[in-house]
Design a protein around this motif. Structure first.
Motif, PDB file in Angstrom:
ATOM      1  N   PRO A 162       0.852  -1.194   0.000  1.00 54.39           N
ATOM      2  CA  PRO A 162       0.000   0.000   0.000  1.00 54.39           C
ATOM      3  C   PRO A 162       0.892   1.249   0.000  1.00 54.39           C
ATOM      4  CG  PRO A 162       0.163  -0.852   2.212  1.00 54.39           C
ATOM      5  CD  PRO A 162       0.966  -1.785   1.347  1.00 54.39           C
ATOM      6  N   ASP A 163       0.334   2.376   0.402  1.00 52.66           N
ATOM      7  CA  ASP A 163       1.074   3.643   0.434  1.00 52.66           C
ATOM      8  C   ASP A 163       2.022   3.625   1.632  1.00 52.66           C
ATOM      9  OD1 ASP A 163       1.943   6.211   0.138  1.00 52.66           O
ATOM     10  OD2 ASP A 163       0.044   7.168   0.693  1.00 52.66           O
ATOM     11  N   THR A 164       3.231   3.093   1.417  1.00 55.15           N
ATOM     12  CA  THR A 164       4.158   2.885   2.522  1.00 55.15           C
ATOM     13  C   THR A 164       5.602   2.989   2.041  1.00 55.15           C
ATOM     14  OG1 THR A 164       4.725   1.359   4.323  1.00 55.15           O
ATOM     15  CG2 THR A 164       4.197   0.368   2.204  1.00 55.15           C
ATOM     16  N   GLY A 165       6.527   3.240   2.984  1.00 50.90           N
ATOM     17  CA  GLY A 165       7.924   3.466   2.647  1.00 50.90           C
ATOM     18  C   GLY A 165       8.577   2.390   1.806  1.00 50.90           C
ATOM     19  N   PRO A 166       8.413   1.100   2.140  1.00 48.65           N
ATOM     20  CA  PRO A 166       9.074   0.069   1.346  1.00 48.65           C
ATOM     21  C   PRO A 166       8.722   0.091  -0.135  1.00 48.65           C
ATOM     22  CG  PRO A 166       8.402  -0.842   3.452  1.00 48.65           C
ATOM     23  CD  PRO A 166       7.828   0.556   3.389  1.00 48.65           C
ATOM     24  N   ALA A 167       7.544   0.580  -0.488  1.00 45.30           N
ATOM     25  CA  ALA A 167       7.205   0.693  -1.910  1.00 45.30           C
ATOM     26  C   ALA A 167       8.193   1.620  -2.613  1.00 45.30           C
ATOM     27  CB  ALA A 167       5.775   1.212  -2.076  1.00 45.30           C
ATOM     28  N   HIS A 168       8.526   2.724  -1.967  1.00 46.26           N
ATOM     29  CA  HIS A 168       9.451   3.683  -2.565  1.00 46.26           C
ATOM     30  C   HIS A 168      10.897   3.197  -2.465  1.00 46.26           C
ATOM     31  CE1 HIS A 168       6.049   6.331  -2.935  1.00 46.26           C
ATOM     32  NE2 HIS A 168       5.785   6.160  -1.651  1.00 46.26           N
ATOM     33  N   MET A 169      11.206   2.454  -1.408  1.00 46.81           N
ATOM     34  CA  MET A 169      12.523   1.829  -1.314  1.00 46.81           C
ATOM     35  C   MET A 169      12.735   0.883  -2.485  1.00 46.81           C
ATOM     36  SD  MET A 169      12.534   1.098   2.806  1.00 46.81           S
ATOM     37  CE  MET A 169      13.923  -0.035   2.768  1.00 46.81           C
ATOM     38  N   ALA A 170      11.708   0.108  -2.829  1.00 43.85           N
ATOM     39  CA  ALA A 170      11.814  -0.823  -3.944  1.00 43.85           C
ATOM     40  C   ALA A 170      12.086  -0.091  -5.255  1.00 43.85           C
ATOM     41  CB  ALA A 170      10.536  -1.655  -4.054  1.00 43.85           C
ATOM     42  N   VAL A 171      11.448   1.063  -5.431  1.00 43.47           N
ATOM     43  CA  VAL A 171      11.680   1.860  -6.639  1.00 43.47           C
ATOM     44  C   VAL A 171      13.157   2.227  -6.768  1.00 43.47           C
ATOM     45  CG1 VAL A 171      11.187   4.049  -7.793  1.00 43.47           C
ATOM     46  CG2 VAL A 171       9.333   2.780  -6.703  1.00 43.47           C
ATOM     47  N   THR A 172      13.788   2.582  -5.657  1.00 45.99           N
ATOM     48  CA  THR A 172      15.189   3.025  -5.712  1.00 45.99           C
ATOM     49  C   THR A 172      16.148   1.927  -6.146  1.00 45.99           C
ATOM     50  OG1 THR A 172      15.782   2.504  -3.397  1.00 45.99           O
ATOM     51  CG2 THR A 172      14.744   4.653  -3.831  1.00 45.99           C
ATOM     52  N   VAL A 173      15.740   0.662  -5.978  1.00 46.22           N
ATOM     53  CA  VAL A 173      16.611  -0.445  -6.382  1.00 46.22           C
ATOM     54  C   VAL A 173      16.077  -1.161  -7.625  1.00 46.22           C
ATOM     55  CG1 VAL A 173      17.640  -0.816  -4.126  1.00 46.22           C
ATOM     56  CG2 VAL A 173      15.487  -1.964  -4.655  1.00 46.22           C
ATOM     57  N   GLY A 174      15.124  -0.533  -8.306  1.00 44.14           N
ATOM     58  CA  GLY A 174      14.685  -1.008  -9.603  1.00 44.14           C
ATOM     59  C   GLY A 174      13.765  -2.207  -9.599  1.00 44.14           C
ATOM     60  N   THR A 175      13.071  -2.449  -8.481  1.00 42.72           N
ATOM     61  CA  THR A 175      12.144  -3.572  -8.410  1.00 42.72           C
ATOM     62  C   THR A 175      10.723  -3.084  -8.666  1.00 42.72           C
ATOM     63  OG1 THR A 175      13.555  -4.707  -6.810  1.00 42.72           O
ATOM     64  CG2 THR A 175      11.273  -5.438  -6.961  1.00 42.72           C
ATOM     65  N   PRO A 176      10.024  -3.666  -9.642  1.00 42.42           N
ATOM     66  CA  PRO A 176       8.660  -3.217  -9.951  1.00 42.42           C
ATOM     67  C   PRO A 176       7.739  -3.319  -8.739  1.00 42.42           C
ATOM     68  CG  PRO A 176       9.499  -4.622 -11.699  1.00 42.42           C
ATOM     69  CD  PRO A 176      10.487  -4.698 -10.586  1.00 42.42           C
ATOM     70  N   VAL A 177       6.889  -2.308  -8.588  1.00 44.61           N
ATOM     71  CA  VAL A 177       5.980  -2.215  -7.446  1.00 44.61           C
ATOM     72  C   VAL A 177       4.545  -2.139  -7.932  1.00 44.61           C
ATOM     73  CG1 VAL A 177       5.327  -0.867  -5.412  1.00 44.61           C
ATOM     74  CG2 VAL A 177       7.726  -0.966  -6.114  1.00 44.61           C
ATOM     75  N   ILE A 178       3.687  -2.963  -7.328  1.00 50.11           N
ATOM     76  CA  ILE A 178       2.242  -2.841  -7.526  1.00 50.11           C
ATOM     77  C   ILE A 178       1.710  -2.149  -6.273  1.00 50.11           C
ATOM     78  CG2 ILE A 178       0.065  -4.071  -7.804  1.00 50.11           C
ATOM     79  CD1 ILE A 178       1.676  -6.324  -9.178  1.00 50.11           C
ATOM     80  N   GLY A 179       1.399  -0.866  -6.420  1.00 50.67           N
ATOM     81  CA  GLY A 179       0.931  -0.074  -5.292  1.00 50.67           C
ATOM     82  C   GLY A 179      -0.587  -0.138  -5.157  1.00 50.67           C
ATOM     83  N   LEU A 180      -1.062  -0.208  -3.923  1.00 55.63           N
ATOM     84  CA  LEU A 180      -2.503  -0.275  -3.642  1.00 55.63           C
ATOM     85  C   LEU A 180      -2.925   1.017  -2.956  1.00 55.63           C
ATOM     86  CD1 LEU A 180      -2.599  -3.936  -2.219  1.00 55.63           C
ATOM     87  CD2 LEU A 180      -2.660  -3.190  -4.616  1.00 55.63           C
ATOM     88  N   TYR A 181      -3.822   1.777  -3.588  1.00 61.21           N
ATOM     89  CA  TYR A 181      -4.132   3.130  -3.128  1.00 61.21           C
ATOM     90  C   TYR A 181      -5.635   3.382  -3.038  1.00 61.21           C
ATOM     91  CZ  TYR A 181       0.671   4.747  -3.360  1.00 61.21           C
ATOM     92  OH  TYR A 181       2.015   4.915  -3.112  1.00 61.21           O
TER      93      TYR A 181
END
Length: 349
Positions: free
Chosen positions: A258-277
């Motif tokens: 969901p809308d949380t820090g690890p989602a953005h951490m994953a972006v910084t290391v190039g891992t695709p994120v499915i965000g739930l909002y």
């Protein structure tokens, strides 16, 4: 503008926002490699970014009350910066800015300089129309004369942390990470949905790892997901430092959050994120490189609450209340999983 000899960046929190700020800092460093950068930051956030190349961190302890401000003033006593980038509108951050001596103090434009931030700065970044938070931050680099480009990151991950992650997830299968908990429980999807998605991943040949912080609520949510799943999941909730979590996210093939820090951490290391909002606008706060993979009921939630079309509401306005995330369906998330695999891992189809 010529390159400043030194600058101070004031951004205390939160995890997602400091991840956005790293992209901006590294663009400044690319154009002004001789500029010395000092970053005033929160304690937890500093633990994630420790070792970031070319950046001195000064920790501000917001929980220390008045003593925190006195400590900051003492730490920076006798130092004067060419520029302060005042990148947080919270009043406590503005009060902290009074402890930082700088010729130029750059803040948000008048519309975004909430909580009186405009009173604590002498220059403003240019206004932007409906920006993502990261694009808003890049406005500070532009104010320094930096020619900004598409964001990228070089995050500090030690060999030790990467080795730990490899040993914690010793699998030959692709890895799906579920980071189910946001900072506020109302932003979480339900455990039944997460469990069904975990089962879906496993049936597609993935191993599933649940990650999160050490709070009781996060541990209980992970336990519920485990109990409802029909398969064996790896539960690392509360078992990792932020650095170790970053290393695990780097190993993963896809992250659900969901809308949380690890989602953005994953972006910084190039891992695709499915965000739930549902509560916040994913075009403002979603995973920056992976907004196409967001599952969102934000627009319908906000229009229902305010009885007004989204385009006529203030940018970034939040929907309020419990149960909004329940509008997200398992089918919608499965569709995004299929899309991520097709785009990034066609060999897994």
């Amino acid at each position: 503008m010529t390159a400043p000899k030194n600058l101070c960046l004031l951004r205390l929190s939160a995890i997602g926002d400091v991840c956005h700020a790293v992209a901006m800092v590294q663009q400044i460093q690319a154009q002004y490699p001789t500029t010395k950068i000092t970053w005033v930051i929160g304690k937890i956030e500093a633990s994630l970014l420790a070792g970031l190349d070319g950046v001195e961190f000064v920790i501000f302890d917001k929980r220390a009350g008045l003593q925190g401000y006195l400590d900051l003033r003492q730490t920076l006593k006798g130092r004067k910066f060419d520029v302060l980038l005042h990148m947080q509108v919270a009043l406590r951050a503005s009060l902290a800015s009074l402890c930082i001596s700088a010729k130029v103090k750059i803040g948000f434009d008048r519309l975004r300089a909430k909580e009186g931030q405009w009173l604590f700065t002498n220059q403003k970044i240019l206004p932007q129309k409906n920006p993502h938070v990261l694009d808003g931050f890049l406005g500070f680099a532009k104010a320094l004369g930096v020619k900004t480009k598409a964001p990228s990151w070089k995050m500090p991950i030690s060999d030790e942390d990467q080795l730990w992650a490899s040993e914690a997830i010793s699998s030959t299968k692709p890895i799906a990470i579920i980071s189910p908990a946001a900072s506020k429980a109302e932003r979480n999807w339900h455990s039944e949905g997460y469990a069904k998605i975990a089962d879906h991943f496993i049936e597609r040949g993935f191993d599933v790892v649940i990650c999160g912080g050490p709070t009781t609520a996060e541990k209980l949510l992970a336990e519920e997901i485990n109990a409802l799943s029909q398969h064996s999941l790896t539960n690392l909730v509360g078992e990792t430092s932020l650095k170790q979590l970053l290393a695990i996210l780097k190993l993963a093939h896809v992250v659900i959050a969901p809308d949380t820090g690890p989602a953005h951490m994953a972006v910084t290391v190039g891992t695709p994120v499915i965000g739930l909002y549902a509560h916040s606008n994913p075009y403002r706060t979603g995973p920056y490189l992976y907004k196409d993979y967001v599952v969102s009921c934000y627009q319908s939630s906000i229009q229902q609450q305010y009885k007004t079309p989204l385009a006529q509401l203030p940018w970034g306005i939040r929907a309020k209340g419990h149960g909004l995330m329940n509008a997200i369906t398992v089918g919608q998330v499965k569709d995004k999983i299929k899309q991520v695999i097709a785009d990034h891992y066609p060999e897994l189809q």
